[in-house]
Design a protein around this motif. Sequence first.
Motif: not given
Length: 584
Positions: A176, A206, A209, A216, A219-220
């Motif tokens: 992230m 965050r 995220f 999200n 970021a993964r």
Amino acid sequence: MTDPQLILTERVQQALAAAFGTDYADADPLIRPSQFADYQANVAMSLSKRLRRAPREVAQKIADRLSGRAEGAQGDAFPGTVEVSGPGFLNITLSDDWIAEQTAEIMADPRSGVAQTTPPQTIVIDYSAPNAAKEMHVGHLRTTIVGDALARVHEHLGNKVIRQNHLGDWGTPFGMLIEHLLDIGEATAVAQLEAGEGNAYYQAARAKFDSDPEFNQRARTRVVTLQAEEPETMRLWHIFMDATVRYFNKVYSQLGVTLTDDDIAGESMYNHMLARVCDELQERGVAVVSDGALCIFPPGFTGREDQPLPFMIRKSDGGYGYATTDMATIHYRVQDLKVDRILYVIGATQALHMSMLFASARMAGWLPDHVRAEHVQIGSVLGSDGKMFKTRSGESIKLLDLLDEAETRAAAVLAGRDYDDAARAEIGHAVGMGAVKYADLSVSHDSEYVFDFDRMLALTGNTGPYLQYATARIRSIFRKAGMAPATATGPILLGHPAERALALQVLGFGSVVNEVAEGSAPHKLAAYLFETASIFTTFYENCPVLKDDVDPATRASRLALCALTLRVLETGLDLLGVPVPERM
Ligand code: ARG
């Protein structure tokens, strides 16, 4: 060896062996400074039971041996007098000549009585280690300051010190963090990180995220390409890390800490070793699969209901963690760096992790008995409310702001003194940083303490500024005398008790430095320096140096004692990493 306490310990042990047999040669003579003599030894009391004799009788036998009165006694003449007193104390008074001789010896020694370690040891010191994904906080400041002092001390003793800054620079949050960098643009991200806004950056990433499914997912995916060290992801990771490290470096340079970019050995460095670490430990049966996770169960660690506690090196989803990296790290340090000793200067809250790490590594045969691994536990820094140190609004404090405030306040303490602006800024810097660092170093590293500017900046008491001022005052004596301290070489004459006390104190410098290295205890050096400065003050109040009626020989001797004290204080402060301003 010049430390009178160590020399006497050896002499009393020889006397014990001669009087009662070699079984007694290792007994601790329990020698302490005394108000009735220079030293008192209490060994007769502690040994009387074992010897089945009255303590006074035991004491008398030792005294006879020491002073050469016993039949067949031999060896060097005792450099003083020994008397038995009370229930069996040995009161030891050293002769003035002997003390003066030892003092002349340490004065002629460029190392001021600090012997080198033989053979030198290779020592990894793992310290500072802030996390790139979060803000560096006062706890990291303390591990940085304590670790740096230990590095300086070990280097001074001739050991090979390998500084390792185990940065938190790897792991799932970086997915992230990198995506956020793409969102706000490289330039904006870099500016923010360099300015030490890492926390705000992390929180913004965050928040997305947690609330934005598209972010999200990105970021993964990014975590996967990071783990695979895909080139474009690595380029972005480097941009993020370089900017972050530039901020860390600002903190290090303002503090005068010896860490450089060459000392960075962050978590990312071990990434490619983690799979092999797990495979090897599993193949050898050191680690076993438990509930899908790969775990080591080191002996002696149990949790609730006496269940064995796992040291988890691979999660059930296949991911690695802090424990995996630390297993790889210890293997690297022992196998590749061939260390004799590893100091982990890390928060006390990680005590369980550290002891499980050491036990697991010993179990795996990766930490052989001859390698010492130690957790130098760092206690928390508290605010005046007794809770973790924060700003009034409850946010954590930005370190650079804190250091700047220390300097501004230090300059204010020096108000009223006649300096131009440049000199004031320079002295303010040294006094401010000295105050902050000394406050961390003067209490034992594992105890908590309250961060309090007024107390650390005080010019009296066990503070950095007090010791800096003590050196400035001695230097001003030499300015008045119109000579350089190095040219004051005595000879030493010891007439006044305050002169004897000061000489005995400086003779102990070398053994204190050794104790600090042995026990990872910089506060012992701080306490010694504070005591030295206090003893010097008594000396200076009682023994005029430059007054007209002081005869030339006494003046030369006292100037030599001043010079030696200055050298010990300056060397000691330098070993602690506390800067010494020329004037104050
Ligand atoms: N980054 C960690 C922290 O901030 C400290 C790392 C210490 N070193 C280690 N080998 N575990 O708590």
